[in-house]
Design a protein around this motif. Sequence first.
Motif, PDB file in Angstrom:
ATOM      1  N   ALA A   1       0.834  -1.204   0.000  1.00  0.00           N
ATOM      2  CA  ALA A   1       0.000   0.000   0.000  1.00  0.00           C
ATOM      3  C   ALA A   1       0.866   1.250   0.000  1.00  0.00           C
ATOM      4  O   ALA A   1       0.422   2.322   0.399  1.00  0.00           O
ATOM      5  CB  ALA A   1      -0.924  -0.012   1.212  1.00  0.00           C
ATOM      6  N   ILE A   2       2.092   1.114  -0.477  1.00  0.00           N
ATOM      7  CA  ILE A   2       3.048   2.207  -0.305  1.00  0.00           C
ATOM      8  C   ILE A   2       2.606   3.474  -1.047  1.00  0.00           C
ATOM      9  O   ILE A   2       2.826   4.581  -0.575  1.00  0.00           O
ATOM     10  CB  ILE A   2       4.456   1.737  -0.726  1.00  0.00           C
ATOM     11  CG1 ILE A   2       5.487   2.730  -0.262  1.00  0.00           C
ATOM     12  CG2 ILE A   2       4.546   1.482  -2.195  1.00  0.00           C
ATOM     13  CD1 ILE A   2       6.822   2.125  -0.058  1.00  0.00           C
ATOM     14  N   THR A   3       1.940   3.296  -2.174  1.00  0.00           N
ATOM     15  CA  THR A   3       1.427   4.454  -2.898  1.00  0.00           C
ATOM     16  C   THR A   3       0.422   5.217  -2.046  1.00  0.00           C
ATOM     17  O   THR A   3       0.499   6.445  -1.906  1.00  0.00           O
ATOM     18  CB  THR A   3       0.732   3.990  -4.184  1.00  0.00           C
ATOM     19  OG1 THR A   3       1.644   3.205  -4.926  1.00  0.00           O
ATOM     20  CG2 THR A   3       0.283   5.158  -5.004  1.00  0.00           C
ATOM     21  N   ALA A   4      -0.505   4.459  -1.468  1.00  0.00           N
ATOM     22  CA  ALA A   4      -1.531   5.085  -0.642  1.00  0.00           C
ATOM     23  C   ALA A   4      -0.904   5.763   0.566  1.00  0.00           C
ATOM     24  O   ALA A   4      -1.293   6.871   0.957  1.00  0.00           O
ATOM     25  CB  ALA A   4      -2.544   4.035  -0.202  1.00  0.00           C
ATOM     26  N   ILE A   5       0.111   5.114   1.149  1.00  0.00           N
ATOM     27  CA  ILE A   5       0.769   5.703   2.316  1.00  0.00           C
ATOM     28  C   ILE A   5       1.465   7.004   1.926  1.00  0.00           C
ATOM     29  O   ILE A   5       1.400   8.004   2.647  1.00  0.00           O
ATOM     30  CB  ILE A   5       1.772   4.695   2.914  1.00  0.00           C
ATOM     31  CG1 ILE A   5       1.004   3.555   3.575  1.00  0.00           C
ATOM     32  CG2 ILE A   5       2.694   5.360   3.902  1.00  0.00           C
ATOM     33  CD1 ILE A   5       1.863   2.404   4.013  1.00  0.00           C
ATOM     34  N   PHE A   6       2.087   6.986   0.779  1.00  0.00           N
ATOM     35  CA  PHE A   6       2.762   8.198   0.296  1.00  0.00           C
ATOM     36  C   PHE A   6       1.761   9.348   0.134  1.00  0.00           C
ATOM     37  O   PHE A   6       2.000  10.472   0.582  1.00  0.00           O
ATOM     38  CB  PHE A   6       3.445   7.888  -1.040  1.00  0.00           C
ATOM     39  CG  PHE A   6       4.047   9.076  -1.710  1.00  0.00           C
ATOM     40  CD1 PHE A   6       5.205   9.644  -1.221  1.00  0.00           C
ATOM     41  CD2 PHE A   6       3.444   9.638  -2.828  1.00  0.00           C
ATOM     42  CE1 PHE A   6       5.763  10.753  -1.844  1.00  0.00           C
ATOM     43  CE2 PHE A   6       4.006  10.743  -3.451  1.00  0.00           C
ATOM     44  CZ  PHE A   6       5.160  11.298  -2.952  1.00  0.00           C
ATOM     45  N   ILE A   7       0.612   9.042  -0.477  1.00  0.00           N
ATOM     46  CA  ILE A   7      -0.397  10.085  -0.700  1.00  0.00           C
ATOM     47  C   ILE A   7      -0.968  10.565   0.635  1.00  0.00           C
ATOM     48  O   ILE A   7      -1.123  11.768   0.871  1.00  0.00           O
ATOM     49  CB  ILE A   7      -1.502   9.551  -1.623  1.00  0.00           C
ATOM     50  CG1 ILE A   7      -0.913   9.291  -3.016  1.00  0.00           C
ATOM     51  CG2 ILE A   7      -2.661  10.525  -1.709  1.00  0.00           C
ATOM     52  CD1 ILE A   7      -1.745   8.391  -3.877  1.00  0.00           C
ATOM     53  N   LEU A   8      -1.219   9.608   1.536  1.00  0.00           N
ATOM     54  CA  LEU A   8      -1.740   9.967   2.859  1.00  0.00           C
ATOM     55  C   LEU A   8      -0.771  10.891   3.591  1.00  0.00           C
ATOM     56  O   LEU A   8      -1.158  11.923   4.152  1.00  0.00           O
ATOM     57  CB  LEU A   8      -1.979   8.686   3.675  1.00  0.00           C
ATOM     58  CG  LEU A   8      -2.431   8.855   5.120  1.00  0.00           C
ATOM     59  CD1 LEU A   8      -3.812   9.499   5.171  1.00  0.00           C
ATOM     60  CD2 LEU A   8      -2.464   7.507   5.840  1.00  0.00           C
ATOM     61  N   MET A   9       0.526  10.553   3.531  1.00  0.00           N
ATOM     62  CA  MET A   9       1.509  11.356   4.254  1.00  0.00           C
ATOM     63  C   MET A   9       1.700  12.726   3.604  1.00  0.00           C
ATOM     64  O   MET A   9       2.030  13.697   4.283  1.00  0.00           O
ATOM     65  CB  MET A   9       2.848  10.612   4.312  1.00  0.00           C
ATOM     66  CG  MET A   9       2.796   9.351   5.120  1.00  0.00           C
ATOM     67  SD  MET A   9       2.142   9.604   6.767  1.00  0.00           S
ATOM     68  CE  MET A   9       3.631   9.947   7.667  1.00  0.00           C
ATOM     69  N   THR A  10       1.499  12.796   2.279  1.00  0.00           N
ATOM     70  CA  THR A  10       1.566  14.099   1.626  1.00  0.00           C
ATOM     71  C   THR A  10       0.436  14.987   2.137  1.00  0.00           C
ATOM     72  O   THR A  10       0.640  16.175   2.412  1.00  0.00           O
ATOM     73  CB  THR A  10       1.451  13.932   0.098  1.00  0.00           C
ATOM     74  OG1 THR A  10       2.315  12.876  -0.297  1.00  0.00           O
ATOM     75  CG2 THR A  10       1.843  15.193  -0.629  1.00  0.00           C
ATOM     76  N   SER A  11      -0.760  14.411   2.275  1.00  0.00           N
ATOM     77  CA  SER A  11      -1.884  15.192   2.800  1.00  0.00           C
ATOM     78  C   SER A  11      -1.634  15.587   4.243  1.00  0.00           C
ATOM     79  O   SER A  11      -1.904  16.719   4.642  1.00  0.00           O
ATOM     80  CB  SER A  11      -3.178  14.372   2.736  1.00  0.00           C
ATOM     81  OG  SER A  11      -3.345  13.788   1.485  1.00  0.00           O
ATOM     82  N   ILE A  12      -1.113  14.646   5.042  1.00  0.00           N
ATOM     83  CA  ILE A  12      -0.889  14.953   6.456  1.00  0.00           C
ATOM     84  C   ILE A  12       0.121  16.090   6.596  1.00  0.00           C
ATOM     85  O   ILE A  12      -0.010  16.957   7.447  1.00  0.00           O
ATOM     86  CB  ILE A  12      -0.408  13.682   7.208  1.00  0.00           C
ATOM     87  CG1 ILE A  12      -1.553  12.674   7.292  1.00  0.00           C
ATOM     88  CG2 ILE A  12       0.083  14.029   8.604  1.00  0.00           C
ATOM     89  CD1 ILE A  12      -1.190  11.385   7.996  1.00  0.00           C
ATOM     90  N   LYS A  13       1.119  16.098   5.699  1.00  0.00           N
ATOM     91  CA  LYS A  13       2.163  17.129   5.783  1.00  0.00           C
ATOM     92  C   LYS A  13       1.578  18.535   5.659  1.00  0.00           C
ATOM     93  O   LYS A  13       2.035  19.473   6.297  1.00  0.00           O
ATOM     94  CB  LYS A  13       3.189  16.887   4.687  1.00  0.00           C
ATOM     95  CG  LYS A  13       4.404  17.773   4.800  1.00  0.00           C
ATOM     96  CD  LYS A  13       5.287  17.611   3.579  1.00  0.00           C
ATOM     97  CE  LYS A  13       6.376  18.653   3.576  1.00  0.00           C
ATOM     98  NZ  LYS A  13       7.080  18.660   2.297  1.00  0.00           N
TER      99      LYS A  13
END
Lengths: 540, 356
Positions: free
Chosen positions: B195-207
């Motif tokens: 799920a690394i893509t989803a995690i990357f997108i999630l962390m971009t939003s969290i940032k």
Amino acid sequence: MSVQAPEKAKAPMVAQPSGKFSAWVVKLIILGVIDVLGIWAIAQSLAAEWWLAVVFFAVVLVLVNVTYFRRGGLPFKYLLPGLIFLVAFQLYPAGYTFGASFTNYGTGHVLPQERVVGAIIAQSSRPVEGSPSYNVVPVEKGGDVFMLITDPDDPTKALLGSSEELVPAENAEFSGGKAVGLEGYTTLNLGSLAGNPDLDQAWQELTVPFEPEDGIYLKPQSPTRASEARSTVVYDADADTFTNSETGQVFSPNGDVGLYTTEAFDNDAGEARANQGEFLTPGWPVFVGVDNYTRILTDPGVRANFIPILLWSFAFAIGTVLMQFVFGLLIAIVMQDKRMKGQKVYRLILILPYALPIFMTALVWKGMLNTDFGIINQIIGSPVPWLTDGTLAKLSLLVVNLWIGYSYMLLVVTGALTAVPGDLKEAAFVDGASAFRAFRTVVLPLLMVSVSPLLIASFAFNFNNFTLVELLTGGGPFPGSPIEGGQTDLLITYTYRLAFGTSQQLLGFASAISMVIFIIVAGISAYGFRLTKKLEEIKA
Amino acid sequence: MSNDNGPEFLGKNPDGSNPGSRTNNDPDLQLAVNREGQVLAMEELAETEGSKAPTRSAPKMSFGRWATQLGWRHAVAIIAVLFALFPILYIINVALNPVGSLSASCPPSKTGISALTCLAPSTVDFSNFTAIFNDPLKPFGTWFANTLTLALVVSFLSTLMSAAGAFAFSRLRFKGRRPGLLALVLLQMFPQILAITAIFILMTSIKEVFPLFGLGSVWGLLLIYLGGSLGVNTYLMKGFFDTIPVEIDESAKIDGASHVRIFFGLVLRLALPVLVVVFFVTFTFIFNELAIARVLLPDLRDTTLAVGLNTYVSGNLQEWGKFAAGALISAIPMLLVFGITQKYLVTGLTSGAVKG
């Protein structure tokens, strides 16, 4: 089980009343802190209009307070802390991946549709010949790059430009009649841009709306100069279309592919060469159904990469488990004789590989297997391309993984062997069986009962052993371009490269492959555990 | 099959009906244990070594008998030891060589058997060790601190939280327990790397909203690791908790012990071996994790050991000496945790806490 434990647990209970009160105070303080943080988080998410986060924090806040303030509902008091993290960082990403696998999300399809218009204009702008050049300097804040422009009309003022807007910059620093810095921002120069490719790329691609109503934008030429650029397409907001001012082509939104396309655009060909000039980039992500999945099997280019990688993933995982198990078993049997001296020393050394970080051991092997300077080739005396020839690289991966993982199997097997009753072995001997036969017919089946779930788990782990392959070979050697996959690529390293590795990120397609990996591993684990159960029944 | 057993293929849990009735010979225990059998196996090793009854003490053996019965065992063991030690000796030599290239640590003039002498350090020079601490673009100290913090904090929190969840699943009956278990089984088969893509997108939003926990932050990576380790660990521990007889907590309950006391005072204490196993496995996993760390902490000035050390030996400029020095220092925490947990387990077992 001894009765000791409950008695010990009883003793401190005398002091319960006062203990209960202080525990209650502690609970109140902890929940108070969580509530304050939760409300702050909701406020932040509201301000950023991130509705999913607002809902998440609100639900968490309600659940936490209800769960820990009401009487009863005991199970949830234990489940909730883990559940919150599991949902946020495991379930949500897994669900998101599943959803993304049905979209064309990726390079050129990242921005939501409403932001695509501005991006298209920025991408299709060309320098205006003979335009004046402007004094600018790149500034950075929080990873984003902005253009600080010395106002051409009044050199004592400065403007701050982003890809969305141009605003007056207060508190700019001036030097030599030019704006050189801005409070709260870091000024970048040639050196700092060269040292950070991400910032450099952001600077190169920065297109600042200068006189957007006339289609005039500012684009950087160097870290100190920018020039005017004019967009080749003109946007008509009422009709939601772009018109190419030179050719007259009209581009309208095409929801099937998530692009502005002309009438002539062929949806089936997508962004292939056949459609060159018939669409504008970037586009936005759209739902594409099972296209990503069918593409794996029907697109000849993809299939040619996918099938060998799939087969090698299986071969690597199965080969690794077998080799580690056999080698571990062999050593365990060798070490079983209790009269053998120096066992402790042997064990200590043999377990070492398991207790060392993989990034250390995998990379040491990479050095030792180096074709020109590696010690292995020096011993052999000829430059064997261990990691740069496809077949040899596969072999090297298996041997290195044997080195890394056999000690784990040694521990497991030794443990399982001690559980095999000794009288069973002796009975087999008495029956006149040879040592090998006794082992094969009596010990091994019993061993398999307890070890096979571990072998399945090990298979699942190695099927996705990203770290080792990435560090040792990086998936290579690559006969074609890296996006087509390398000869030692596992599905997981291939997928990772599709998502992050090259300039073109195919996130939707990568998600589809991720789901395929999940189904394969889960299916094999399920099947394996059923087999294990059968083994157990035989034993019983 | 009982009603609370999840899907059939679980197999690990063939007798879910009455956890209290299990004994240690129950296959369930073996399986729960075996999932992470490495350390439990060690306990057994230690136990048998410690308590082994003196076998037929062989007085004096003829050489022929020694060779057929024990000699070949020594021969195999020695070959295995050489295989195990080879890379370790080599990396020590590279680390101690100040030039820091592969060819300098083993001159090309040495070929064949004489190249084996390269395994003994030709020079003893610690300049690689000091150099890695003085590189502001590749701060080894920061990498080390980041990795250690991540591994320790996540292992501790994950062990505690998943023990609580496992306690609920194993000891308490509630609505949604069965679907909950099924969901857990499925989730723990979905490694986060998929799920690394989803995690990357999630962390971009969290940032954007919470910079402290977003992309590029160690604390953000910590949350991701925590979420990712809970499924597997809860599932594992649930299997082990099932093997602890319920009579123990029932008698404590009759004595008036609260659930808090039963959980912290009894179950956690009895399950100490598996807690240590889970701690060790989680620690090792996070210490070695590369894929997610590289996506979430791409800046070499603030990343983890796995991401950072790799950059010394990939690309055009290869600094093997610095890498080797860094890797040797990095191995220390893992060796320590390995050593400590191993001992702890052995004492836990020999005191008879679990095998009563």
